[in-house]
Structures are given as C-alpha cells and as structure tokens.
Design a protein around this motif. Structure first.
Motif, PDB file in Angstrom:
ATOM      1  N   LYS A  16      26.150  50.375  53.129  1.00 54.72           N
ATOM      2  CA  LYS A  16      26.353  49.270  52.186  1.00 54.72           C
ATOM      3  C   LYS A  16      25.538  49.560  50.923  1.00 54.72           C
ATOM      4  O   LYS A  16      24.349  49.272  50.837  1.00 54.72           O
ATOM      5  CB  LYS A  16      25.931  47.941  52.812  1.00 54.72           C
ATOM      6  CG  LYS A  16      26.358  46.769  51.994  1.00 54.72           C
ATOM      7  CD  LYS A  16      26.178  45.466  52.738  1.00 54.72           C
ATOM      8  CE  LYS A  16      26.730  44.338  51.902  1.00 54.72           C
ATOM      9  NZ  LYS A  16      26.662  43.068  52.585  1.00 54.72           N
ATOM     10  N   SER A  18      26.536  48.431  47.852  1.00 58.00           N
ATOM     11  CA  SER A  18      26.633  47.225  47.019  1.00 58.00           C
ATOM     12  C   SER A  18      27.503  46.221  47.765  1.00 58.00           C
ATOM     13  O   SER A  18      28.054  46.528  48.815  1.00 58.00           O
ATOM     14  CB  SER A  18      27.227  47.548  45.642  1.00 58.00           C
ATOM     15  OG  SER A  18      28.607  47.778  45.727  1.00 58.00           O
ATOM     16  N   ARG A  19      27.632  45.035  47.222  1.00 58.90           N
ATOM     17  CA  ARG A  19      28.484  44.029  47.864  1.00 58.90           C
ATOM     18  C   ARG A  19      29.956  44.417  47.800  1.00 58.90           C
ATOM     19  O   ARG A  19      30.735  44.063  48.656  1.00 58.90           O
ATOM     20  CB  ARG A  19      28.301  42.674  47.194  1.00 58.90           C
ATOM     21  CG  ARG A  19      27.027  42.008  47.532  1.00 58.90           C
ATOM     22  CD  ARG A  19      27.016  40.651  46.904  1.00 58.90           C
ATOM     23  NE  ARG A  19      26.080  39.806  47.638  1.00 58.90           N
ATOM     24  CZ  ARG A  19      25.852  38.572  47.363  1.00 58.90           C
ATOM     25  NH1 ARG A  19      26.481  37.993  46.357  1.00 58.90           N
ATOM     26  NH2 ARG A  19      24.994  37.876  48.068  1.00 58.90           N
ATOM     27  N   ARG A  20      30.314  45.149  46.769  1.00 58.65           N
ATOM     28  CA  ARG A  20      31.724  45.477  46.549  1.00 58.65           C
ATOM     29  C   ARG A  20      32.124  46.821  47.162  1.00 58.65           C
ATOM     30  O   ARG A  20      33.228  46.965  47.673  1.00 58.65           O
ATOM     31  CB  ARG A  20      32.001  45.469  45.055  1.00 58.65           C
ATOM     32  CG  ARG A  20      33.441  45.722  44.736  1.00 58.65           C
ATOM     33  CD  ARG A  20      33.703  45.571  43.241  1.00 58.65           C
ATOM     34  NE  ARG A  20      35.019  46.071  42.940  1.00 58.65           N
ATOM     35  CZ  ARG A  20      36.065  45.322  42.675  1.00 58.65           C
ATOM     36  NH1 ARG A  20      35.936  44.023  42.647  1.00 58.65           N
ATOM     37  NH2 ARG A  20      37.228  45.855  42.420  1.00 58.65           N
ATOM     38  N   TRP A  21      31.291  47.825  47.122  1.00 58.18           N
ATOM     39  CA  TRP A  21      31.619  49.183  47.550  1.00 58.18           C
ATOM     40  C   TRP A  21      30.874  49.523  48.835  1.00 58.18           C
ATOM     41  O   TRP A  21      29.650  49.524  48.863  1.00 58.18           O
ATOM     42  CB  TRP A  21      31.246  50.191  46.465  1.00 58.18           C
ATOM     43  CG  TRP A  21      31.883  49.884  45.143  1.00 58.18           C
ATOM     44  CD1 TRP A  21      31.342  49.144  44.127  1.00 58.18           C
ATOM     45  CD2 TRP A  21      33.172  50.272  44.708  1.00 58.18           C
ATOM     46  NE1 TRP A  21      32.224  49.054  43.074  1.00 58.18           N
ATOM     47  CE2 TRP A  21      33.371  49.750  43.416  1.00 58.18           C
ATOM     48  CE3 TRP A  21      34.193  51.015  45.276  1.00 58.18           C
ATOM     49  CZ2 TRP A  21      34.534  49.950  42.695  1.00 58.18           C
ATOM     50  CZ3 TRP A  21      35.351  51.220  44.553  1.00 58.18           C
ATOM     51  CH2 TRP A  21      35.500  50.690  43.276  1.00 58.18           C
ATOM     52  N   ILE A  69      36.580  48.446  49.664  1.00 61.55           N
ATOM     53  CA  ILE A  69      36.366  47.847  48.341  1.00 61.55           C
ATOM     54  C   ILE A  69      36.604  46.348  48.507  1.00 61.55           C
ATOM     55  O   ILE A  69      37.747  45.910  48.680  1.00 61.55           O
ATOM     56  CB  ILE A  69      37.331  48.433  47.293  1.00 61.55           C
ATOM     57  CG1 ILE A  69      37.209  49.959  47.266  1.00 61.55           C
ATOM     58  CG2 ILE A  69      37.073  47.826  45.924  1.00 61.55           C
ATOM     59  CD1 ILE A  69      38.328  50.645  46.522  1.00 61.55           C
ATOM     60  N   TYR A  70      35.526  45.569  48.465  1.00 59.60           N
ATOM     61  CA  TYR A  70      35.629  44.132  48.697  1.00 59.60           C
ATOM     62  C   TYR A  70      36.118  43.422  47.447  1.00 59.60           C
ATOM     63  O   TYR A  70      35.532  43.533  46.375  1.00 59.60           O
ATOM     64  CB  TYR A  70      34.272  43.573  49.148  1.00 59.60           C
ATOM     65  CG  TYR A  70      34.037  43.847  50.606  1.00 59.60           C
ATOM     66  CD1 TYR A  70      34.394  42.914  51.574  1.00 59.60           C
ATOM     67  CD2 TYR A  70      33.499  45.053  51.027  1.00 59.60           C
ATOM     68  CE1 TYR A  70      34.216  43.177  52.915  1.00 59.60           C
ATOM     69  CE2 TYR A  70      33.314  45.327  52.368  1.00 59.60           C
ATOM     70  CZ  TYR A  70      33.671  44.376  53.311  1.00 59.60           C
ATOM     71  OH  TYR A  70      33.502  44.640  54.645  1.00 59.60           O
ATOM     72  N   LEU A  71      37.230  42.698  47.615  1.00 58.10           N
ATOM     73  CA  LEU A  71      37.789  41.897  46.544  1.00 58.10           C
ATOM     74  C   LEU A  71      37.233  40.477  46.571  1.00 58.10           C
ATOM     75  O   LEU A  71      37.207  39.796  45.555  1.00 58.10           O
ATOM     76  CB  LEU A  71      39.308  41.854  46.657  1.00 58.10           C
ATOM     77  CG  LEU A  71      39.991  43.232  46.695  1.00 58.10           C
ATOM     78  CD1 LEU A  71      41.472  43.079  46.969  1.00 58.10           C
ATOM     79  CD2 LEU A  71      39.728  43.992  45.419  1.00 58.10           C
ATOM     80  N   SER A  72      36.797  40.048  47.749  1.00 57.96           N
ATOM     81  CA  SER A  72      36.152  38.755  47.955  1.00 57.96           C
ATOM     82  C   SER A  72      35.275  38.916  49.205  1.00 57.96           C
ATOM     83  O   SER A  72      35.347  39.948  49.872  1.00 57.96           O
ATOM     84  CB  SER A  72      37.195  37.643  48.162  1.00 57.96           C
ATOM     85  OG  SER A  72      37.790  37.756  49.432  1.00 57.96           O
ATOM     86  N   ALA A  76      39.069  42.917  51.786  1.00 61.30           N
ATOM     87  CA  ALA A  76      38.738  44.213  51.192  1.00 61.30           C
ATOM     88  C   ALA A  76      39.939  45.149  51.290  1.00 61.30           C
ATOM     89  O   ALA A  76      40.778  45.014  52.185  1.00 61.30           O
ATOM     90  CB  ALA A  76      37.548  44.833  51.903  1.00 61.30           C
TER      91      ALA A  76
END
Length: 124
Positions: A16, A18-21, A69-72, A76
């Motif tokens: 982990k 980042s929160r998105r990647w 890749i988290y969109l929310s 993801a």
C-alpha cells in the motif's frame, strides 16, 4: 488443438503505497484441465485411418504482479499479469481400418504463457 481450462489459487502480497495505488506480487499453483483434438480428423477417416488421442490434465504454477487503482474506498480497477507454466503427457493411437495395423505412442509437451487480465473490485 489443445484446449486448457485453468483453475488457479494464488497468494498475493499488496504494497500500500497510497490510498489510490496498491501494487502487488503473487504466485501460486493451478490445475489445468486439458483436452486435445486432432484438426481435420475426418480427412484421416476418409483415408481409412482411425486416430485416437488423449492428453492428461495436470498441475502447474504461476507468478505475477498487478496493480489495484482505487476509484473510491469501495471500488477499484485491477490490472494483472501472470507467467504460467505446466507440462502435460498423453498418448495417441492410429489404426489402418483395412489391415488393422496399429501404432501408438506418447505425447509430451510444455506450455508457458503470459496471461494479462483486468477487472473491477467491489469491496463490501
């Protein structure tokens, strides 16, 4: 033609960053259900030969990497690449109908391939 239906089990470790990647590495084993058929078998039958072939199902391995890749927080996109490999064995026989002359032998092979996939993850 060799048809393969893979059933794979994987272990993955996610980094982990980042929160998105969220990239990950993984690997595992699988069961490969194999079926082999000779193309244009009717041509052999027209020439007076019966051909029979069988390839056994087997176990194999895979290693890979991917990226979520988290969109929310609950959804993801996932991109995945795996290097898969397995070896197979089998046998064949060919019989001339008119004379009954029979020949048989074994089939062996290795299959190595790269599988690319993409999907959507929904977290509940």
């Amino acid at each position: 033609t060799l048809k393969v239906i893979p059933i794979q089990m994987s272990l993955q470790y996610r980094f982990k960053i980042s929160r998105r990647w969220v990239p990950y590495l993984g690997g595992g084993a699988g069961y490969y259900g194999n079926a082999f058929s000779l193309e244009n078998n009717s041509v052999w039958e027209d020439l007076g030969f019966n051909v029979d072939e069988k390839v056994n199902s087997t176990f194999g391995f895979h290693v890979g990497a991917g990226l979520d890749i988290y969109l929310s927080p609950r959804m993801a996109l996932q991109i995945d690449a795996r290097y898969c490999g397995f070896s197979f064995t089998g046998d064949y026989s060919i019989t001339e109908v008119g004379s009954g002359i029979f020949h048989s032998g074994s089939i062996e092979g290795d299959v190595k391939h790269i599988l690319f996939s993409a999907g959507v993850i929904f977290l509940f």
